[in-house]
Design a protein around this motif. Structure first.
Motif, PDB file in Angstrom:
ATOM      1  N   SER A  45       0.861  -1.173   0.000  1.00  9.49           N
ATOM      2  CA  SER A  45       0.000   0.000   0.000  1.00  9.49           C
ATOM      3  C   SER A  45       0.901   1.228   0.000  1.00  9.49           C
ATOM      4  CB  SER A  45      -0.893  -0.011   1.237  1.00  9.49           C
ATOM      5  OG  SER A  45      -1.813   1.048   1.189  1.00  9.49           O
ATOM      6  N   GLN A  46       0.330   2.390  -0.153  1.00  9.56           N
ATOM      7  CA  GLN A  46       1.126   3.620  -0.105  1.00  9.56           C
ATOM      8  C   GLN A  46       1.056   4.220   1.296  1.00  9.56           C
ATOM      9  OE1 GLN A  46      -0.539   5.608  -3.384  1.00  9.56           O
ATOM     10  NE2 GLN A  46      -2.581   5.729  -2.543  1.00  9.56           N
ATOM     11  N   PHE A  47       2.165   4.826   1.708  1.00 12.11           N
ATOM     12  CA  PHE A  47       2.255   5.390   3.047  1.00 12.11           C
ATOM     13  C   PHE A  47       2.832   6.793   2.982  1.00 12.11           C
ATOM     14  CE2 PHE A  47       2.412   0.842   3.730  1.00 12.11           C
ATOM     15  CZ  PHE A  47       1.576   0.659   4.804  1.00 12.11           C
ATOM     16  N   GLU A  48       2.453   7.597   3.974  1.00 16.42           N
ATOM     17  CA  GLU A  48       3.055   8.911   4.147  1.00 16.42           C
ATOM     18  C   GLU A  48       3.868   8.898   5.435  1.00 16.42           C
ATOM     19  OE1 GLU A  48       0.385  12.402   2.407  1.00 16.42           O
ATOM     20  OE2 GLU A  48      -0.616  11.286   4.006  1.00 16.42           O
ATOM     21  N   TYR A  49       4.961   9.644   5.443  1.00 18.32           N
ATOM     22  CA  TYR A  49       5.790   9.859   6.624  1.00 18.32           C
ATOM     23  C   TYR A  49       6.226   8.542   7.283  1.00 18.32           C
ATOM     24  CZ  TYR A  49       3.915  14.429   5.766  1.00 18.32           C
ATOM     25  OH  TYR A  49       3.540  15.598   5.166  1.00 18.32           O
ATOM     26  N   VAL A  50       7.168   7.893   6.615  1.00 20.80           N
ATOM     27  CA  VAL A  50       7.719   6.625   7.094  1.00 20.80           C
ATOM     28  C   VAL A  50       9.144   6.869   7.586  1.00 20.80           C
ATOM     29  CG1 VAL A  50       8.418   4.296   6.406  1.00 20.80           C
ATOM     30  CG2 VAL A  50       6.272   5.264   5.562  1.00 20.80           C
ATOM     31  N   HIS A  51       9.466   6.280   8.730  1.00 17.33           N
ATOM     32  CA  HIS A  51      10.808   6.361   9.309  1.00 17.33           C
ATOM     33  C   HIS A  51      11.446   4.976   9.259  1.00 17.33           C
ATOM     34  CE1 HIS A  51      13.387   6.596  13.179  1.00 17.33           C
ATOM     35  NE2 HIS A  51      14.099   6.975  12.149  1.00 17.33           N
ATOM     36  N   ILE A  52      12.654   4.892   8.722  1.00 17.37           N
ATOM     37  CA  ILE A  52      13.409   3.648   8.687  1.00 17.37           C
ATOM     38  C   ILE A  52      14.671   3.878   9.504  1.00 17.37           C
ATOM     39  CG2 ILE A  52      14.566   1.936   7.240  1.00 17.37           C
ATOM     40  CD1 ILE A  52      12.596   3.476   5.018  1.00 17.37           C
ATOM     41  N   LYS A  53      14.867   3.036  10.507  1.00 13.10           N
ATOM     42  CA  LYS A  53      16.013   3.165  11.409  1.00 13.10           C
ATOM     43  C   LYS A  53      16.862   1.909  11.263  1.00 13.10           C
ATOM     44  CE  LYS A  53      15.122   2.642  15.758  1.00 13.10           C
ATOM     45  NZ  LYS A  53      14.706   2.850  17.149  1.00 13.10           N
ATOM     46  N   ASP A  54      18.121   2.089  10.842  1.00 14.48           N
ATOM     47  CA  ASP A  54      19.008   0.947  10.651  1.00 14.48           C
ATOM     48  C   ASP A  54      20.211   1.076  11.582  1.00 14.48           C
ATOM     49  OD1 ASP A  54      20.078  -1.374   9.645  1.00 14.48           O
ATOM     50  OD2 ASP A  54      21.063  -0.386   7.978  1.00 14.48           O
ATOM     51  N   PRO A  55      20.258   0.282  12.670  1.00 14.39           N
ATOM     52  CA  PRO A  55      21.382   0.375  13.604  1.00 14.39           C
ATOM     53  C   PRO A  55      22.668  -0.158  12.983  1.00 14.39           C
ATOM     54  CG  PRO A  55      19.926  -1.401  14.249  1.00 14.39           C
ATOM     55  CD  PRO A  55      19.283  -0.704  13.079  1.00 14.39           C
ATOM     56  N   ARG A  56      23.773   0.338  13.492  1.00 16.46           N
ATOM     57  CA  ARG A  56      25.094  -0.053  13.005  1.00 16.46           C
ATOM     58  C   ARG A  56      25.845  -0.702  14.165  1.00 16.46           C
ATOM     59  NH1 ARG A  56      25.670   4.117  10.217  1.00 16.46           N
ATOM     60  NH2 ARG A  56      26.308   5.578  11.800  1.00 16.46           N
ATOM     61  N   GLY A  57      26.703  -1.664  13.863  1.00 17.81           N
ATOM     62  CA  GLY A  57      27.518  -2.280  14.897  1.00 17.81           C
ATOM     63  C   GLY A  57      28.455  -1.254  15.526  1.00 17.81           C
ATOM     64  N   ALA A  58      28.808  -1.453  16.794  1.00 15.63           N
ATOM     65  CA  ALA A  58      29.628  -0.483  17.523  1.00 15.63           C
ATOM     66  C   ALA A  58      30.990  -0.259  16.875  1.00 15.63           C
ATOM     67  CB  ALA A  58      29.811  -0.947  18.967  1.00 15.63           C
ATOM     68  N   GLY A  59      31.541  -1.240  16.199  1.00 16.20           N
ATOM     69  CA  GLY A  59      32.858  -1.105  15.584  1.00 16.20           C
ATOM     70  C   GLY A  59      32.821  -0.669  14.141  1.00 16.20           C
ATOM     71  N   PHE A  60      31.707  -0.096  13.681  1.00 22.22           N
ATOM     72  CA  PHE A  60      31.554   0.315  12.286  1.00 22.22           C
ATOM     73  C   PHE A  60      31.315   1.819  12.205  1.00 22.22           C
ATOM     74  CE2 PHE A  60      30.592  -4.111  12.391  1.00 22.22           C
ATOM     75  CZ  PHE A  60      30.993  -4.621  11.177  1.00 22.22           C
ATOM     76  N   GLU A  61      31.840   2.432  11.165  1.00 20.41           N
ATOM     77  CA  GLU A  61      31.638   3.862  10.908  1.00 20.41           C
ATOM     78  C   GLU A  61      31.029   4.038   9.518  1.00 20.41           C
ATOM     79  OE1 GLU A  61      32.133   6.502  12.867  1.00 20.41           O
ATOM     80  OE2 GLU A  61      32.860   5.250  14.507  1.00 20.41           O
ATOM     81  N   ALA A  62      30.122   4.987   9.391  1.00 17.34           N
ATOM     82  CA  ALA A  62      29.521   5.294   8.090  1.00 17.34           C
ATOM     83  C   ALA A  62      30.541   6.001   7.213  1.00 17.34           C
ATOM     84  CB  ALA A  62      28.291   6.169   8.269  1.00 17.34           C
ATOM     85  N   GLU A  63      30.520   5.716   5.912  1.00 15.21           N
ATOM     86  CA  GLU A  63      31.420   6.412   4.988  1.00 15.21           C
ATOM     87  C   GLU A  63      30.943   7.830   4.728  1.00 15.21           C
ATOM     88  OE1 GLU A  63      32.404   4.573   1.328  1.00 15.21           O
ATOM     89  OE2 GLU A  63      33.684   3.090   2.283  1.00 15.21           O
ATOM     90  N   GLU A  64      29.639   7.989   4.597  1.00 19.04           N
ATOM     91  CA  GLU A  64      29.085   9.318   4.354  1.00 19.04           C
ATOM     92  C   GLU A  64      28.602   9.876   5.683  1.00 19.04           C
ATOM     93  OE1 GLU A  64      25.547  11.311   1.743  1.00 19.04           O
ATOM     94  OE2 GLU A  64      26.627   9.613   0.921  1.00 19.04           O
ATOM     95  N   LEU A  65      29.058  11.062   6.021  1.00 16.84           N
ATOM     96  CA  LEU A  65      28.752  11.624   7.330  1.00 16.84           C
ATOM     97  C   LEU A  65      27.833  12.834   7.278  1.00 16.84           C
ATOM     98  CD1 LEU A  65      32.335  11.348   8.850  1.00 16.84           C
ATOM     99  CD2 LEU A  65      30.421   9.769   9.111  1.00 16.84           C
ATOM    100  N   VAL A  66      27.375  13.205   6.088  1.00 17.76           N
ATOM    101  CA  VAL A  66      26.562  14.408   5.926  1.00 17.76           C
ATOM    102  C   VAL A  66      25.107  14.017   5.662  1.00 17.76           C
ATOM    103  CG1 VAL A  66      26.245  16.502   4.562  1.00 17.76           C
ATOM    104  CG2 VAL A  66      28.542  15.655   5.026  1.00 17.76           C
ATOM    105  N   SER A  67      24.210  14.624   6.419  1.00 21.85           N
ATOM    106  CA  SER A  67      22.782  14.398   6.208  1.00 21.85           C
ATOM    107  C   SER A  67      22.319  15.150   4.970  1.00 21.85           C
ATOM    108  CB  SER A  67      21.985  14.902   7.417  1.00 21.85           C
ATOM    109  OG  SER A  67      22.339  14.212   8.568  1.00 21.85           O
ATOM    110  N   GLY A  68      21.251  14.651   4.350  1.00 27.62           N
ATOM    111  CA  GLY A  68      20.703  15.367   3.213  1.00 27.62           C
ATOM    112  C   GLY A  68      19.661  14.568   2.462  1.00 27.62           C
ATOM    113  N   TRP A  69      19.041  15.257   1.511  1.00 31.01           N
ATOM    114  CA  TRP A  69      18.016  14.642   0.667  1.00 31.01           C
ATOM    115  C   TRP A  69      18.673  13.845  -0.445  1.00 31.01           C
ATOM    116  CZ3 TRP A  69      12.977  14.289   1.588  1.00 31.01           C
ATOM    117  CH2 TRP A  69      12.432  15.138   2.542  1.00 31.01           C
ATOM    118  N   LYS A  70      18.057  12.732  -0.792  1.00 34.39           N
ATOM    119  CA  LYS A  70      18.484  11.927  -1.944  1.00 34.39           C
ATOM    120  C   LYS A  70      17.253  11.645  -2.784  1.00 34.39           C
ATOM    121  CE  LYS A  70      22.681  10.048  -0.292  1.00 34.39           C
ATOM    122  NZ  LYS A  70      23.524   8.918  -0.099  1.00 34.39           N
TER     123      LYS A  70
END
Length: 138
Positions: A45-70
């Motif tokens: 179905s179609q949804f409005e205002y969905v939040h997806i939260k993906d946890p990361r392991g404690a020993g991992f760092e994201a490559e991209e550190l800047v928030s923004g629209w895609k």
């Protein structure tokens, strides 16, 4: 109504090209490897205002550190944080979408990574969870 599936891939360079090698629970990667995380979002179905939260392991760092629209098949706001990456989707049409981002392991150890959670922000009864995973870093 909605489903989220998370997969981890080792991004390995072979010649001039990169390939993605699937990682299973309990697999071992090295410090500094590039790991691609893919979240496959499926809705009936179609949804409005969905939040997806993906946890990361404690020993991992994201490559991209800047928030923004895609903008690709799905318009979203991505927010990388220390312990997780948030995705905010204003309008989620029915269908299947793949969201991906990269992380790097920075510290050796065994890491249990919790489930990714997708939830309607204003109708929390519509929610989905992926499976968790354990990865070893040497």
């Amino acid at each position: 109504m909605m489903n989220v599936l998370r997969k981890y891939f080792l991004r390995a360079k072979e010649g001039e090209n990169y390939t993605l090698k699937p990682l299973a629970a309990g697999d071992t990667v090295s410090v500094g490897d590039q790991i691609e995380v893919q979240l496959t979002i499926t809705t009936r179905s179609q949804f409005e205002y969905v939040h997806i939260k993906d946890p990361r392991g404690a020993g991992f760092e994201a490559e991209e550190l800047v928030s923004g629209w895609k903008w690709d098949k799905l318009s979203r706001y991505e927010e990388p944080r220390d312990s997780l990456t948030n995705f905010f989707v204003d309008w989620l049409p029915h269908g299947e979408y793949v969201l991906s981002y990269r992380v790097k392991p920075t510290t050796a150890g065994t890491y249990r990574i919790g489930a990714a959670v997708m939830q309607s922000m204003y109708a929390p009864e519509f929610a989905a969870h992926s499976a968790g995973i354990t990865l070893n870093v040497r």
